[in-house]
Write a protein that holds these residues in place. Structure first.
Motif, PDB file in Angstrom:
ATOM      1  N   ARG A   1      -7.072  12.170   4.361  1.00 34.31           N
ATOM      2  CA  ARG A   1      -5.755  12.327   4.610  1.00 34.31           C
ATOM      3  C   ARG A   1      -5.126  13.618   5.242  1.00 34.31           C
ATOM      4  O   ARG A   1      -5.211  14.722   4.382  1.00 34.31           O
TER       5      ARG A   1
ATOM      6  N   ASN B   1      -6.298  10.052  -2.173  1.00 30.24           N
ATOM      7  CA  ASN B   1      -7.420   8.967  -2.137  1.00 30.24           C
ATOM      8  C   ASN B   1      -8.149   9.349  -3.541  1.00 30.24           C
ATOM      9  O   ASN B   1      -9.127  10.041  -3.459  1.00 30.24           O
TER      10      ASN B   1
ATOM     11  N   ARG C   1      -5.514   4.353  -2.657  1.00 32.07           N
ATOM     12  CA  ARG C   1      -4.409   5.127  -2.082  1.00 32.07           C
ATOM     13  C   ARG C   1      -3.483   5.323  -3.077  1.00 32.07           C
ATOM     14  O   ARG C   1      -2.921   4.282  -3.682  1.00 32.07           O
TER      15      ARG C   1
ATOM     16  N   ASP D   1      -4.982  10.049   8.905  1.00 34.04           N
ATOM     17  CA  ASP D   1      -6.353  10.835   8.683  1.00 34.04           C
ATOM     18  C   ASP D   1      -6.599  11.931   9.718  1.00 34.04           C
ATOM     19  O   ASP D   1      -6.148  11.800  10.811  1.00 34.04           O
TER      20      ASP D   1
ATOM     21  N   THR E   1      -9.928  -4.505   1.043  1.00 33.44           N
ATOM     22  CA  THR E   1     -11.430  -4.807   1.118  1.00 33.44           C
ATOM     23  C   THR E   1     -11.833  -6.209   0.591  1.00 33.44           C
ATOM     24  O   THR E   1     -12.609  -6.963   1.165  1.00 33.44           O
TER      25      THR E   1
ATOM     26  N   THR F   1       0.695  -1.245  -0.021  1.00 32.93           N
ATOM     27  CA  THR F   1       0.032  -0.218  -0.033  1.00 32.93           C
ATOM     28  C   THR F   1       0.873   1.319  -0.064  1.00 32.93           C
ATOM     29  O   THR F   1       1.956   1.276   0.177  1.00 32.93           O
TER      30      THR F   1
ATOM     31  N   THR G   1     -18.032   2.641   6.614  1.00 31.95           N
ATOM     32  CA  THR G   1     -16.774   1.943   7.568  1.00 31.95           C
ATOM     33  C   THR G   1     -15.653   2.553   7.256  1.00 31.95           C
ATOM     34  O   THR G   1     -15.056   2.333   6.109  1.00 31.95           O
ATOM     35  N   TRP G   2     -14.973   3.092   8.293  1.00 29.32           N
ATOM     36  CA  TRP G   2     -13.657   3.688   8.170  1.00 29.32           C
ATOM     37  C   TRP G   2     -12.544   2.659   8.500  1.00 29.32           C
ATOM     38  O   TRP G   2     -12.766   2.038   9.791  1.00 29.32           O
ATOM     39  N   TRP G   3     -11.632   2.285   7.658  1.00 29.52           N
ATOM     40  CA  TRP G   3     -10.614   1.586   8.137  1.00 29.52           C
ATOM     41  C   TRP G   3      -9.543   1.847   7.048  1.00 29.52           C
ATOM     42  O   TRP G   3      -9.616   2.468   6.315  1.00 29.52           O
TER      43      TRP G   3
ATOM     44  N   THR H   1      -2.990   7.462  12.230  1.00 29.93           N
ATOM     45  CA  THR H   1      -3.765   6.726  10.769  1.00 29.93           C
ATOM     46  C   THR H   1      -3.362   7.657   9.932  1.00 29.93           C
ATOM     47  O   THR H   1      -3.587   6.996   8.435  1.00 29.93           O
TER      48      THR H   1
ATOM     49  N   SER I   1     -20.589   1.147   2.818  1.00 27.37           N
ATOM     50  CA  SER I   1     -19.490   2.250   2.049  1.00 27.37           C
ATOM     51  C   SER I   1     -18.166   2.188   2.528  1.00 27.37           C
ATOM     52  O   SER I   1     -18.001   2.009   3.736  1.00 27.37           O
ATOM     53  N   VAL I   2     -17.267   2.374   1.752  1.00 29.00           N
ATOM     54  CA  VAL I   2     -15.795   2.205   2.324  1.00 29.00           C
ATOM     55  C   VAL I   2     -14.904   2.926   1.399  1.00 29.00           C
ATOM     56  O   VAL I   2     -14.937   2.832   0.016  1.00 29.00           O
ATOM     57  N   GLY I   3     -13.648   3.142   1.621  1.00 34.66           N
ATOM     58  CA  GLY I   3     -12.629   3.551   0.933  1.00 34.66           C
ATOM     59  C   GLY I   3     -12.313   5.080   0.934  1.00 34.66           C
ATOM     60  O   GLY I   3     -11.224   5.558   0.605  1.00 34.66           O
ATOM     61  N   GLU I   4     -13.285   5.933   1.208  1.00 33.15           N
ATOM     62  CA  GLU I   4     -13.032   7.253   1.159  1.00 33.15           C
ATOM     63  C   GLU I   4     -14.296   8.021   1.863  1.00 33.15           C
ATOM     64  O   GLU I   4     -15.174   7.295   2.040  1.00 33.15           O
ATOM     65  N   PRO I   5     -13.978   9.176   2.333  1.00 32.53           N
ATOM     66  CA  PRO I   5     -15.326   9.841   2.921  1.00 32.53           C
ATOM     67  C   PRO I   5     -16.530   9.788   1.940  1.00 32.53           C
ATOM     68  O   PRO I   5     -16.247  10.050   0.744  1.00 32.53           O
TER      69      PRO I   5
END
Ligand code: PRX
Length: 648
Positions: A514, A520, A525, A499, A309, A262, A410-412, A497, A383-387
């Motif tokens: 970020r 993003n 990323r 973020d 993911t 990553t 989901t934030w991760w 993080t 939802s995932v990956g970005e705001p």
């Protein structure tokens, strides 16, 4: 803060969800107050070969830094995803594969069948000489064999490293070499939105730079591709001699499971290493609670297995839970903009999980594409990956979910292994755009970026995590120092993080994006340093600085400032060439949206580029550039402003 409606937990969800407000509060408290008991309990969702007796043994303290979970337990994750389901669920569907084009036959794979496929392929890997701990690079499209390959590695204790099938030969070669993997699994070609991706040709090109013993190639499109004698093996020839019995290797909980590269704020991508036990507990637990998953339901995560993911929520989490996981080869807009929703209807999908960028792209095309499908089966959306911007959230909720389905934002991160901050549909009222509350065991905090002290209450800051959780990455492959350096030195004793976030008066977390040099793009990323180093590889480029810019669909776009070598004409042709160059060097996901030629970059007297200024220009927020008096040559700013595409 915003006028978007807050959606309270519906009575049905409060009554029926696996986790409701009360159980969330109790479990969350227990996970923090008595982590050993809590996680020993959650560990029982897996079959262990030897039960762990030591549960949490972790400290972020710089003088005593270590992270170990379930350290005396042993297990095999492939056996947890397959063998233990066979008795009761052998005939249940493990994987539904939906191809790129709706007219191509789909594939329905039961747990019995998947078990056999995995064992045979595991035997093929062993026959090739792959042993426990060896790294295996996977460069496959979204086909069931990708899951087979992952599980076969896990079964024999090999460490897989999946490289997204959109990366260039150079990017692939670098990832093969970094982890010294001797074997690459690929296909003749990939297929996405009707377009062919020359995977085998890319592997051939990568092998000119990286030393590889074996390439196992799956015939997928049937393209005529050259095979290299002594190195390349046809997938079917590889499995042909083997039977479907392959005992699972006994793995320690802390044995490596996979590496996933990553992007970071500096240098080349780093190999994020996840281990077995903690990751498995985390992926399984979050998949079950966040999606309120119940056996028999058809669950669909639309992410590619090339990203984390896909690892946690297409393969390991769902299969560990005995779920039916849908694997989709295609894209949301092919053959038309109804594709996602038609697939939902075709298989009666109950949980659907995608990235905001896909939603924004579909939203632009109008509601008809959605409305002509039923979507009645849907229960929950992710939802995932970005705001997710509140407009896209509202569209997802009202148009896709007909106002019935809660959204888990989901934030991760690749580093966290699974969900960290997310609302739970039965427990939390939803605020559009808020990642909301921490998962069990996660202790988020906000710190003041200037001095690192923790800030309390409704405020904004850099997002840190105060203590370890089982799904956490354990190291950067081959560079433990970089792991510590990247995540634990900025705010000593805390995981940083990268973020920024805001916490509102109700305690909801809102991720703002970020705050390091990572951008993003469409939920992917990208390190600005990587794009810069690709640009300066070009013979006409003397220097480059890359920043993010707002983009309606992608969330962020890539804005490159380029200083060419003396005597070069800054022509339109060169601009186009540079865009193509970056695509070739890294892959299409790194395509710059803007290349601005700049005779000089804004530097301090010590030679450091002031990115703050470049970001403002890229964002077209040039009213207040802040203090530029410390620049070696403040005059360059005028030129940058005059030549910005925004100025034209
Ligand atoms: O900036 C955050 C953003 O994606 C980053 C992690 O990217 P990656 O490791 O590629 O993993 C993506 C899939 C988990 C984070 O640092 N991000 C991810 N999810 C969200 C998010 N930003 C806001 N809201 C989210 N739900």
């Amino acid at each position: 803060m915003h006028e978007h409606a807050i959606h309270p937990v519906s009575p049905e969800w409060a009554a029926n969800a696996k986790i409701n407000a009360e159980s969330y509060a109790l479990k969350y408290r227990a996970s923090i107050d008595d982590p050993d008991s809590f996680w020993l309990g959650e560990a029982q969702r897996l079959d262990w070969m030897r039960q762990p007796t030591k549960i949490k043994n972790a400290s972020f303290d710089p003088d005593n830094f270590h992270i170990r979970w379930f350290e005396d337990g042993t297990l095999n994750l492939a056996a947890n995803c397959l063998d233990r389901h066979l008795d009761k669920r052998g005939q249940d569907v493990a994987i539904i594969w939906e191809p790129d084009h709706p007219d191509t036959p789909n594939r329905i794979i039961t747990y019995d069948q998947l078990y056999k496929d995995v064992c045979r392929f595991a035997n093929a890997l062993k026959a090739d000489g792959v042993k426990k701990g060896d790294r295996v690079t996977i460069y496959l499209p979204m086909v069931p064999e990708a899951a087979v390959a992952m599980l076969a590695c896990a079964r024999i204790g090999a460490v897989h490293s999946i490289v997204f099938a959109g990366f260039s030969p150079d990017a692939l070669a670098q990832r093969i070499s970094d982890c010294d993997s001797q074997i690459v699994l690929t296909a003749d070609e990939g297929l996405r939105g009707g377009k062919k991706v020359p995977l085998k040709a890319n592997v051939d090109a990568a092998c000119e730079k990286a030393k590889v013993r074996t390439v196992i190639m799956l015939r997928h499109t049937g393209a005529d591709v050259p095979m290299v004698e002594g190195r390349d093996v046809d997938w079917h020839d590889a499995i042909e001699p083997h039977n479907a019995e392959c005992p699972p290797e006994e793995m320690n909980a802390e044995d490596p499971l996979f590496i996933l590269y990553t992007s970071g704020s500096t240098g080349q991508p780093k190999g994020v290493l996840h281990t077995t036990g903690g990751y498995a507990v985390w992926a399984s637990m979050t998949h079950e609670y966040v999606f309120d998953y119940r056996p028999g339901e058809v669950y669909w995560c639309a992410a590619d297995i090339g990203w984390v993911t896909g690892h946690s929520y297409v393969v390991y989490g769902p299969l560990a839970n005995g779920a039916t996981t849908l694997m989709f080869e295609g894209v949301p807009n092919y053959p038309d903009f109804s594709r996602f929703w038609q697939v939902v209807d075709k298989y009666k999908v109950e949980q659907f999980y995608t990235a905001p960028t896909a939603l924004r792209a579909l939203m632009r095309e109008g509601d008809e594409w959605v409305q002509k499908t039923s979507r009645k089966s849907l229960r929950i959306l992710g939802s995932v990956g970005e705001p997710i911007n509140p407009e896209a959230w509202d569209w997802y909720y009202n148009v896709v979910g007909d106002g019935r389905c809660p959204i888990a934002d989901t934030w991760w991160q690749t580093e966290t292994g699974g969900h960290m901050i997310t609302p739970l549909a039965g427990a939390h009222a939803l605020k559009p755009g808020a990642a909301s509350f921490p998962m069990f065991g996660v202790q988020p905090a906000l710190v003041d970026p200037t001095d690192g002290h923790i800030v309390e209450g409704a405020t904004e800051g850099a997002l840190v995590i105060l203590d370890s959780w089982p799904g956490q990455m354990r190291t950067v492959y081959g560079d433990h120092e970089r792991f510590i350096q990247t995540y634990f030195t900025q705010y000593p004793g805390k995981y940083f993080t990268g973020d920024g976030a805001r916490r509102d008066e109700d305690g909801y977390y809102w991720i703002t994006g970020r705050i390091d040099d990572v951008i993003n793009v469409s939920g992917h990323r990208m390190g600005t340093a990587e794009v810069e180093s690709a640009l300066v590889e070009h013979h006409s480029v003397a220097e480059a600085a890359v920043v993010g810019m707002p983009h309606d669909v992608k969330g962020q776009g890539i804005y490159a400032f380029v200083t060419t070598v003396a005597g070069t004409e800054d022509s339109e042709d060169l601009r186009k060439e540079l865009v193509q160059w970056v695509r070739k060097e890294i892959g299409p996901i790194a395509t710059p949206d803007v290349v601005q030629f700049a005779p000089g970059l804004p530097k301090t007297r010590s030679g450091k580029i002031m990115r703050r200024i470049l970001r403002k220009i890229a964002e077209n927020d040039t009213g207040n550039l802040g203090d530029i008096s410390t620049l070696a040559d403040p005059g360059v700013v005028d030129d940058l402003l005059a030549n910005s595409p925004h100025a034209k």
